[in-house]
Design an enzyme around this catalytic site. Structure first.
Site, PDB file in Angstrom:
ATOM      1  N   ILE A 124      14.560 -19.933  15.571  1.00  0.00           N
ATOM      2  CA  ILE A 124      15.087 -18.577  15.607  1.00  0.00           C
ATOM      3  C   ILE A 124      14.617 -17.837  14.368  1.00  0.00           C
ATOM      4  O   ILE A 124      14.612 -18.398  13.265  1.00  0.00           O
ATOM      5  CB  ILE A 124      16.630 -18.565  15.726  1.00  0.00           C
ATOM      6  CG1 ILE A 124      17.149 -17.130  15.879  1.00  0.00           C
ATOM      7  CG2 ILE A 124      17.299 -19.285  14.562  1.00  0.00           C
ATOM      8  CD1 ILE A 124      18.600 -17.048  16.337  1.00  0.00           C
ATOM      9  N   GLU A 246      26.577 -22.039  13.289  1.00  0.00           N
ATOM     10  CA  GLU A 246      25.554 -22.266  12.264  1.00  0.00           C
ATOM     11  C   GLU A 246      26.200 -22.679  10.947  1.00  0.00           C
ATOM     12  O   GLU A 246      25.750 -23.620  10.279  1.00  0.00           O
ATOM     13  CB  GLU A 246      24.720 -21.005  12.061  1.00  0.00           C
ATOM     14  CG  GLU A 246      23.673 -21.147  10.964  1.00  0.00           C
ATOM     15  CD  GLU A 246      22.825 -19.904  10.767  1.00  0.00           C
ATOM     16  OE1 GLU A 246      22.049 -19.870   9.780  1.00  0.00           O
ATOM     17  OE2 GLU A 246      22.925 -18.975  11.586  1.00  0.00           O
ATOM     18  N   GLN A 340      24.173 -37.487 -12.284  1.00  0.00           N
ATOM     19  CA  GLN A 340      24.405 -37.751 -13.706  1.00  0.00           C
ATOM     20  C   GLN A 340      24.743 -39.217 -13.935  1.00  0.00           C
ATOM     21  O   GLN A 340      24.307 -39.822 -14.932  1.00  0.00           O
ATOM     22  CB  GLN A 340      25.537 -36.855 -14.222  1.00  0.00           C
ATOM     23  CG  GLN A 340      25.760 -36.923 -15.723  1.00  0.00           C
ATOM     24  CD  GLN A 340      24.693 -36.200 -16.513  1.00  0.00           C
ATOM     25  OE1 GLN A 340      23.919 -35.438 -15.958  1.00  0.00           O
ATOM     26  NE2 GLN A 340      24.644 -36.446 -17.817  1.00  0.00           N
TER      27      GLN A 340
END
Length: 383
Positions: A124, A246, A340
């Site tokens: 799209i 979405e 980290q």
């Protein structure tokens, strides 16, 4: 915490997906990253196992299952396998709702069987250079010429654009109204073999290396009127209707990434010795991992509620915006903390945590930035 949203059928599907990824994706993923795109045959391989057409009605070659939970499982298992399936997610999670909701019967019979078999890959195209989240500012145009539209313009950041056979292109088919910039937008389903359509470069990104994100251009591309999706001029309402899924999809991926990061950090610190002791034995490590685990647990509860709500057809635009906002911000801080804990090795691309870190940054941008999500939530509060 125990997840109650999945049943035995879902877990059997999870096993199928896990085995498929281990056999068909993991061994080739480094090649996909080097090429900047997944192999085209991957879509047919996924389709052969029934992974693609889950929500397509059986009459068109799908499984006819309306639930989104199977889509969520595929995303979760991809994260667990340390691979990315962004192009497939666009095909399944972003494009399909438009086809199911707005195609005519003739269009469904023409496109959906190929969709389910992997012979038609879709994408799209909304975003344009300079427009970003401002969809009402779209400048790509399509004017009527007999039984065709003539399409001109450019799109960018189009996931799946390189491999796609059909692309849903949002274009302006009539001028914007003086008091409504959203007026006059339409969706054309463009055959990528049409003269005048061109795929530009595959964009070089910080992360998501195996995802073909492209620039597209349209020069006098003739699109049959029969390939108009839905009603002319109604694209903005269609986009608004489908954005919750979405954003739910992005949220599932964000949560899955964070959960995987915690697993990787826990495993690494348990086996990495510093000053004669495992890193996991230090209080700081324990506290950081505890913080991350609680973030993931809270995210799981939020996400599962949203998935259930979406399956009931009740997930609102504001709900989805709030979910994406919280989940992607959580992903960013959890993945950062977990990298980290890997120390210098976390910055080496041979370690999966490095890929999670690079891939995580864009989730606060695409599908609507965190700032846009805050605006949507604030508006829903009457602010």
């Amino acid at each position: 915490m125990h997840r109650s949203i999945f049943n035995d059928d879902h877990e059997a599907f999870r096993d199928l997906v896990r085995n498929f990824l281990a056999k068909n994706v993991v061994p080739h993923f480094a090649e996909w990253e080097a090429a900047g795109k997944p192999a085209r045959d991957f879509f047919r391989e996924a389709a052969a196992l029934g992974l693609i057409g889950i929500q397509v009605p059986e009459v068109y070659g799908g499984d006819g299952v309306s639930s989104y939970k199977f889509n969520a499982i595929l995303i979760e298992e991809a994260a667990r396998a340390d691979v990315g399936l962004g192009t497939l997610r666009v095909h399944m999670d972003l494009v399909l709702p438009y086809l199911l909701n707005y195609c005519t019967e003739e269009q469904k019979r023409r496109w959906l069987p190929g969709y389910c078999s992997g012979d038609i890959v879709t994408a799209i195209a909304m975003t344009e250079p300079g427009t970003g989240s401002d969809l009402a500012g779209i400048r790509t145009t399509a004017h009527r010429d007999g039984d065709h539209y003539v399409l001109n313009g450019a799109k960018t950041f189009i996931t799946g654009g390189f491999n796609a056979d059909r692309i849903l292109v949002v274009a302006r088919t009539s001028p914007a109204a003086p008091d409504d910039r959203r007026h006059g937008l339409s969706i054309l389903v463009v055959d990528t073999s049409t003269p005048g359509f061109e795929v530009g470069r595959i964009l070089q990104k910080v992360g998501l290396k195996a995802q073909d994100t492209c620039e597209l251009s349209f020069t006098d591309v003739r699109v049959p009127v029969n390939d108009l999706l839905g009603e002319e001029g109604e694209a903005f309402s269609y986009l608004s209707h489908n954005l919750p899924q979405e954003r739910l999809t992005i949220s599932v991926a964000a949560w899955s990434s964070a959960a995987r990061a915690v697993d990787l950090a826990r495993e690494y610190t348990a086996h990495r010795d510093v000053f004669g002791r495992p890193v996991a034995s230090f209080q700081n490590t324990k506290f950081v991992l505890a913080e991350c685990a609680v973030d993931v647990a809270a995210g799981q509860a939020f996400l599962d509620q949203a998935i259930e709500s979406h399956d009931r057809g009740e997930l609102t635009a504001a709900d989805a915006a709030g979910l994406k906002l919280w989940m992607t911000e959580m992903q960013g801080r959890v993945v950062d903390k977990c990298l980290q804990l890997h120390g210098g090795y976390g910055y080496m691309t041979e370690y999966p945590i490095a890929r999670l870190y690079a891939d995580a940054r864009v989730t606060r941008i695409y599908g609507g930035t965190s700032e846009v999500m805050k605006s949507i939530v604030a508006k829903s509060m009457g602010l």
